[in-house]
Structures are given as C-alpha cells and as structure tokens.
Design a protein around this motif. Structure first.
Motif, PDB file in Angstrom:
ATOM      1  N   ALA A   4       0.849  -1.190   0.000  1.00 12.30           N
ATOM      2  CA  ALA A   4       0.000   0.000   0.000  1.00 12.30           C
ATOM      3  C   ALA A   4       0.885   1.239   0.000  1.00 12.30           C
ATOM      4  N   LEU A   5       0.398   2.285  -0.639  1.00 12.15           N
ATOM      5  CA  LEU A   5       1.115   3.554  -0.667  1.00 12.15           C
ATOM      6  C   LEU A   5       0.111   4.658  -0.388  1.00 12.15           C
ATOM      7  N   ALA A   6       0.334   5.406   0.662  1.00 16.11           N
ATOM      8  CA  ALA A   6      -0.514   6.544   1.013  1.00 16.11           C
ATOM      9  C   ALA A   6       0.297   7.816   0.804  1.00 16.11           C
ATOM     10  N   LEU A   7      -0.210   8.698  -0.027  1.00 19.98           N
ATOM     11  CA  LEU A   7       0.480   9.954  -0.321  1.00 19.98           C
ATOM     12  C   LEU A   7      -0.239  11.103   0.361  1.00 19.98           C
ATOM     13  N   PHE A   8       0.499  11.852   1.156  1.00 22.27           N
ATOM     14  CA  PHE A   8      -0.057  13.009   1.846  1.00 22.27           C
ATOM     15  C   PHE A   8       0.405  14.262   1.116  1.00 22.27           C
ATOM     16  N   SER A  18       2.626   4.792 -11.277  1.00 19.08           N
ATOM     17  CA  SER A  18       3.386   4.003 -12.258  1.00 19.08           C
ATOM     18  C   SER A  18       4.834   3.783 -11.806  1.00 19.08           C
ATOM     19  N   TRP A  19       5.419   4.747 -11.133  1.00 15.15           N
ATOM     20  CA  TRP A  19       6.788   4.583 -10.634  1.00 15.15           C
ATOM     21  C   TRP A  19       6.837   3.529  -9.542  1.00 15.15           C
ATOM     22  N   ARG A  22       6.621  -0.135 -10.694  1.00 10.78           N
ATOM     23  CA  ARG A  22       7.807  -0.729 -11.325  1.00 10.78           C
ATOM     24  C   ARG A  22       8.542  -1.654 -10.365  1.00 10.78           C
ATOM     25  N   THR A  23       8.452  -1.349  -9.079  1.00 10.48           N
ATOM     26  CA  THR A  23       9.196  -2.095  -8.073  1.00 10.48           C
ATOM     27  C   THR A  23       8.300  -2.899  -7.139  1.00 10.48           C
ATOM     28  N   TYR A  24       7.093  -2.399  -6.872  1.00 13.04           N
ATOM     29  CA  TYR A  24       6.221  -3.011  -5.866  1.00 13.04           C
ATOM     30  C   TYR A  24       4.905  -3.479  -6.478  1.00 13.04           C
ATOM     31  N   ASN A  25       4.263  -4.423  -5.808  1.00 15.44           N
ATOM     32  CA  ASN A  25       2.938  -4.893  -6.188  1.00 15.44           C
ATOM     33  C   ASN A  25       1.912  -3.998  -5.473  1.00 15.44           C
TER      34      ASN A  25
END
Length: 59
Positions: A4-8, A18-19, A22-25
């Motif tokens: 998971a990626l949370a952007l603040f 997309s970046w 490239r490395t993570y699911n």
C-alpha cells in the motif's frame, strides 16, 4: 508482496503510481486530503483507516 502507498499532500515526494508499480505490487494507492511527512502524528485517523482497509482486503 501486496503493498500500500498513502500519499499526503505536504509530504516530501509525490511519486506517480506508475513509478511505484515498477518495483512493488501496489494493491492500494491512496492520495490523502491532508497531512504531510509526519502523517502518523498529523493525521492518525486517516492513516489508521487506510491501513485497516489495506489489511482487510488481504485477510
């Protein structure tokens, strides 16, 4: 491994999905309405909700 990626909005970086893919699911990518680099201190409810939803999907 599901990730998971949370952007603040006030965080130091704002990588496009997309970046990260490239490395993570990436299975959860959330743009938060407020908060910054210290999200756990600044917006604990938002972060806790996002973490809960991520893990709920992977039980």
């Amino acid at each position: 491994m599901p990730t998971a990626l949370a952007l603040f909005p006030a965080d130091l970086t704002q990588p496009p999905r997309s970046w990260a893919e490239r490395t993570y699911n990436i299975t959860r990518y959330t743009r938060m309405p407020r908060g910054g680099h210290f999200a756990a201190h600044e917006e604990p409810e938002l972060l806790a909700h996002d973490l809960t939803e991520f893990f709920r999907a992977h039980r």
